[in-house]
Design an enzyme around this catalytic site. Structure first.
Site, PDB file in Angstrom:
ATOM      1  N   GLY A 228       0.919  -0.991   0.278  1.00  0.00           N
ATOM      2  CA  GLY A 228      -0.215  -0.418   0.270  1.00  0.00           C
ATOM      3  C   GLY A 228       0.839   1.562  -0.196  1.00  0.00           C
ATOM      4  O   GLY A 228      -0.241   2.183  -0.071  1.00  0.00           O
ATOM      5  N   GLU A 266       3.840  -6.904   1.993  1.00  0.00           N
ATOM      6  CA  GLU A 266       3.384  -7.148   0.264  1.00  0.00           C
ATOM      7  C   GLU A 266       4.324  -5.674  -0.106  1.00  0.00           C
ATOM      8  O   GLU A 266       2.919  -5.021  -0.751  1.00  0.00           O
ATOM      9  CB  GLU A 266       2.071  -7.746   0.456  1.00  0.00           C
ATOM     10  CG  GLU A 266       2.541  -9.232   1.070  1.00  0.00           C
ATOM     11  CD  GLU A 266       1.039  -9.323   0.948  1.00  0.00           C
ATOM     12  OE1 GLU A 266       0.301 -10.685   1.370  1.00  0.00           O
ATOM     13  OE2 GLU A 266       0.192  -9.165   0.676  1.00  0.00           O
ATOM     14  N   GLY A 268       3.856  -3.362  -3.842  1.00  0.00           N
ATOM     15  CA  GLY A 268       4.285  -3.481  -5.257  1.00  0.00           C
ATOM     16  C   GLY A 268       5.063  -2.150  -5.806  1.00  0.00           C
ATOM     17  O   GLY A 268       5.362  -2.063  -6.373  1.00  0.00           O
ATOM     18  N   ARG A 305      -4.407   2.804 -15.912  1.00  0.00           N
ATOM     19  CA  ARG A 305      -5.107   3.781 -14.660  1.00  0.00           C
ATOM     20  C   ARG A 305      -5.413   4.806 -14.662  1.00  0.00           C
ATOM     21  O   ARG A 305      -6.655   4.989 -13.415  1.00  0.00           O
ATOM     22  CB  ARG A 305      -3.472   3.928 -13.704  1.00  0.00           C
ATOM     23  CG  ARG A 305      -1.957   2.698 -13.687  1.00  0.00           C
ATOM     24  CD  ARG A 305      -1.897   2.620 -12.732  1.00  0.00           C
ATOM     25  NE  ARG A 305      -1.908   3.199 -11.346  1.00  0.00           N
ATOM     26  CZ  ARG A 305      -2.209   4.358 -11.000  1.00  0.00           C
ATOM     27  NH1 ARG A 305      -1.254   5.128 -11.890  1.00  0.00           N
ATOM     28  NH2 ARG A 305      -2.476   4.862  -9.713  1.00  0.00           N
ATOM     29  N   TYR A 309      -9.099   5.052 -12.723  1.00  0.00           N
ATOM     30  CA  TYR A 309      -9.301   5.687 -11.587  1.00  0.00           C
ATOM     31  C   TYR A 309      -9.104   7.088 -11.750  1.00  0.00           C
ATOM     32  O   TYR A 309      -8.477   7.055 -10.895  1.00  0.00           O
ATOM     33  CB  TYR A 309      -8.928   4.650 -10.385  1.00  0.00           C
ATOM     34  CG  TYR A 309      -7.870   3.646 -10.624  1.00  0.00           C
ATOM     35  CD1 TYR A 309      -8.298   2.136 -10.293  1.00  0.00           C
ATOM     36  CD2 TYR A 309      -6.897   3.667 -10.860  1.00  0.00           C
ATOM     37  CE1 TYR A 309      -7.673   1.434 -10.209  1.00  0.00           C
ATOM     38  CE2 TYR A 309      -5.765   2.440 -10.690  1.00  0.00           C
ATOM     39  CZ  TYR A 309      -6.348   1.189 -10.081  1.00  0.00           C
ATOM     40  OH  TYR A 309      -5.177   0.202 -10.554  1.00  0.00           O
ATOM     41  N   CYS A 334     -11.106   3.563 -29.220  1.00  0.00           N
ATOM     42  CA  CYS A 334     -12.648   4.090 -29.970  1.00  0.00           C
ATOM     43  C   CYS A 334     -12.986   3.898 -28.235  1.00  0.00           C
ATOM     44  O   CYS A 334     -14.094   2.955 -28.375  1.00  0.00           O
ATOM     45  CB  CYS A 334     -12.958   3.308 -30.593  1.00  0.00           C
ATOM     46  SG  CYS A 334     -12.023   3.238 -32.507  1.00  0.00           S
ATOM     47  N   GLU A 335     -12.878   4.902 -27.771  1.00  0.00           N
ATOM     48  CA  GLU A 335     -13.932   4.988 -25.737  1.00  0.00           C
ATOM     49  C   GLU A 335     -13.365   6.662 -25.543  1.00  0.00           C
ATOM     50  O   GLU A 335     -12.103   7.226 -25.923  1.00  0.00           O
ATOM     51  CB  GLU A 335     -12.914   4.655 -25.264  1.00  0.00           C
ATOM     52  CG  GLU A 335     -12.644   2.628 -25.661  1.00  0.00           C
ATOM     53  CD  GLU A 335     -14.169   2.217 -24.736  1.00  0.00           C
ATOM     54  OE1 GLU A 335     -15.267   2.790 -23.989  1.00  0.00           O
ATOM     55  OE2 GLU A 335     -15.135   1.190 -25.047  1.00  0.00           O
ATOM     56  N   TYR A 363       1.468  -1.451 -12.087  1.00  0.00           N
ATOM     57  CA  TYR A 363      -0.075  -1.358 -12.593  1.00  0.00           C
ATOM     58  C   TYR A 363       0.223  -0.703 -13.674  1.00  0.00           C
ATOM     59  O   TYR A 363      -1.170  -0.611 -14.606  1.00  0.00           O
ATOM     60  CB  TYR A 363      -1.299  -1.835 -11.901  1.00  0.00           C
ATOM     61  CG  TYR A 363      -0.767  -1.592  -9.687  1.00  0.00           C
ATOM     62  CD1 TYR A 363      -0.791  -2.837  -9.923  1.00  0.00           C
ATOM     63  CD2 TYR A 363      -0.598  -0.851  -9.439  1.00  0.00           C
ATOM     64  CE1 TYR A 363      -1.401  -3.302  -8.796  1.00  0.00           C
ATOM     65  CE2 TYR A 363      -0.185  -1.200  -7.853  1.00  0.00           C
ATOM     66  CZ  TYR A 363      -0.694  -2.592  -7.407  1.00  0.00           C
ATOM     67  OH  TYR A 363      -0.533  -3.121  -7.012  1.00  0.00           O
TER      68      TYR A 363
HETATM   69  C1  LIG Z   1      -3.421  -8.655  -0.791  1.00  0.00           C
HETATM   70  C2  LIG Z   1      -2.146  -7.424  -1.544  1.00  0.00           C
HETATM   71  N1  LIG Z   1      -1.442  -6.878  -0.747  1.00  0.00           N
HETATM   72  C3  LIG Z   1      -0.627  -6.361  -1.120  1.00  0.00           C
HETATM   73  C4  LIG Z   1      -0.881  -5.301  -3.204  1.00  0.00           C
HETATM   74  C5  LIG Z   1       0.514  -4.809  -3.432  1.00  0.00           C
HETATM   75  O1  LIG Z   1      -0.468  -2.654  -2.953  1.00  0.00           O
HETATM   76  P1  LIG Z   1       0.432  -1.936  -2.971  1.00  0.00           P
HETATM   77  O2  LIG Z   1       1.289  -1.996  -4.902  1.00  0.00           O
HETATM   78  O3  LIG Z   1      -0.081  -0.977  -2.706  1.00  0.00           O
HETATM   79  O4  LIG Z   1       1.805  -1.916  -2.358  1.00  0.00           O
HETATM   80  C6  LIG Z   1      -2.033  -5.715  -3.153  1.00  0.00           C
HETATM   81  C7  LIG Z   1      -2.432  -4.447  -4.191  1.00  0.00           C
HETATM   82  O5  LIG Z   1      -3.895  -4.479  -5.010  1.00  0.00           O
HETATM   83  C8  LIG Z   1      -2.961  -6.449  -3.181  1.00  0.00           C
HETATM   84  O6  LIG Z   1      -4.036  -6.762  -3.093  1.00  0.00           O
END
Ligand SMILES: Cc1ncc(COP(=O)(O)O)c(C=O)c1O
Length: 386
Positions: A228, A266, A268, A305, A309, A334-335, A363
């Site tokens: 997150g 976790e 990303g 993206r 959103y 075409c959107e 993403y």
């Molecule tokens: C369960 C879970 N873990 C980790 C992440 C990674 O999130 P971020 O890219 O915001 O660090 C997500 C993203 O949706 C997720 O659903």
């Protein structure tokens, strides 16, 4: 300040494509390692969903992160990239039987379970293989995050996780199931979070839960707080490395981790977001009634993206120093939602100019689609384009 790019190499490639600056990626990973090393019992898994380009995955794996997967395909991608199977966690509200079996066959570290029916199926499939599966429960902590509504995940109204009220019951169930080992709790409240207060709220909620579980003599070995951490989309050069120091410090100061516990993350977006740009060329400059459009050869199929959103990506004309003019920057799909940005100031644009959509490492490529029968964009690293 504009980013620096190997323009001459770009001219040899077909646009649009993703460009990954491996120096930024390696610097980011090195910051993570330095910060995590301060704490001893922290373990970071890379959320493969953010970007599964094999070249990117290989660099992340070299830096000793584990992998957080949300599908069988991601488990395969992680294993192919060399992530150790005992550092793979598997989340997701709808794990199919073959995906669970794949996780069992590879003896992955943990299944992050999101419902009672899923728990029963994992137990059943593990029994059929004579295995014991490690499970953690994804608890929906009902904590909001100050981010876009489509990327909050920790509210009671979201589809994710097991509610706090059901937690005790589910833990009891797991203890009774012979082919499961209950090892921990998992949380994830949303993405692109920049307000550390949101993570503090999560810590407070976890502290309450831990106290309650301890009162019931339930031992938790692993706490997984998800990902997150957000990035600065407005300043990809000035802030190319996210604030990992504050992030890990927040957990260290607010989460009452027990001495035997390991804290898992976790991440990303924060790992790969700033290293990537979508590189596109201008097809046409079109005069509208009250505005002008820069029409790119990249569209929402390459980077969804903004359409999905209303996400902001800094847009730069990297082959022009002409005086700045204002454009709506759009794609060829075409959107009407195929718009990267409205009223964007760019150095004067002409056909053939190269446009960089910055901070697109997370993403971006992974969410590309073949809508309008378009080809998927390729991804190149700076290591390849020297
Ligand atoms: C369960 C879970 N873990 C980790 C992440 C990674 O999130 P971020 O890219 O915001 O660090 C997500 C993203 O949706 C997720 O659903």
């Amino acid at each position: 300040m504009k980013g620096t790019f190997p323009i001459n190499k770009f001219r040899e490639l077909r646009t649009p494509f993703y460009y990954y600056d491996t120096k930024v990626l390696r610097d980011t990973l090195s910051h993570i390692r330095t910060e995590v090393a301060k704490y001893g019992n922290y373990s970071v898994h890379y959320a493969v969903k953010a970007n599964a380009n094999p070249k990117v995955l290989a660099i992340i794996r070299e830096n000793c992160l584990g992998a957080d997967c949300v599908s069988g395909g991601e488990i395969r991608a992680a294993i192919k990239a060399g992530f150790p199977t005992d550092k793979i966690v598997f989340a997701g509200v709808g794990k199919a039987d073959w995906e669970i079996n794949l996780g069992l066959d590879y003896d992955i570290f943990c299944f992050n379970v999101e419902s009672v029916p899923e728990l029963e199926i994992i137990n059943e499939l593990a029994a059929a293989k004579g295995k014991i599966a490690n499970v953690a429960f994804r608890i929906n902590p009902n904590v909001g995050a100050h981010t876009h509504a489509n990327i909050t995940t920790g509210l009671a109204e979201n589809k994710f996780g097991i509610s706090m009220q059901d937690m005790n019951h589910v833990i009891d169930m797991a203890h009774d199931m012979k082919n499961l080992r209950f090892i921990g709790l998992h949380f994830h409240i949303g993405s692109q979070i920049l307000d550390m207060g949101d993570f503090v709220a999560l810590c407070n909620r976890i502290n309450e839960l831990q106290d309650k579980l301890e009162a019931r003599h339930i031992r938790i070995e692993h706490v997984n707080v998800g990902g997150g951490l957000g990035i600065d989309y407005g300043h990809p050069n000035r802030q190319s490395i996210p604030d990992f120091k504050s992030y890990f410090e927040t957990y260290n100061s607010h989460l009452k981790l027990r001495p035997h516990q390991t804290l898992h993350f976790e991440l990303g977006r924060a790992v790969v977001g700033q290293c990537g740009s979508l590189i596109s060329q201008v097809l046409y400059v079109k005069q509208g009634t009250n505005k002008q459009f820069a029409i790119l050869d990249a569209g929402m199929t390459d980077l969804i993206r903004p359409a999905l959103y209303q996400a902001f990506h800094k847009i730069e004309n990297i082959t022009s120093d002409a005086p700045v003019q204002t454009y709506d920057v759009v794609g060829p799909i075409c959107e009407s939602s195929d718009v990267f940005g409205k009223a964007i100031d760019l150095n004067g644009v002409k056909r053939g100019d190269f446009i960089a959509l910055r901070s697109a490492g997370a993403y971006g490529e992974i969410m590309a689609s073949g809508y309008n029968c378009r080809e998927l964009p390729q991804g190149y690293t700076s290591d390849e384009l020297v």
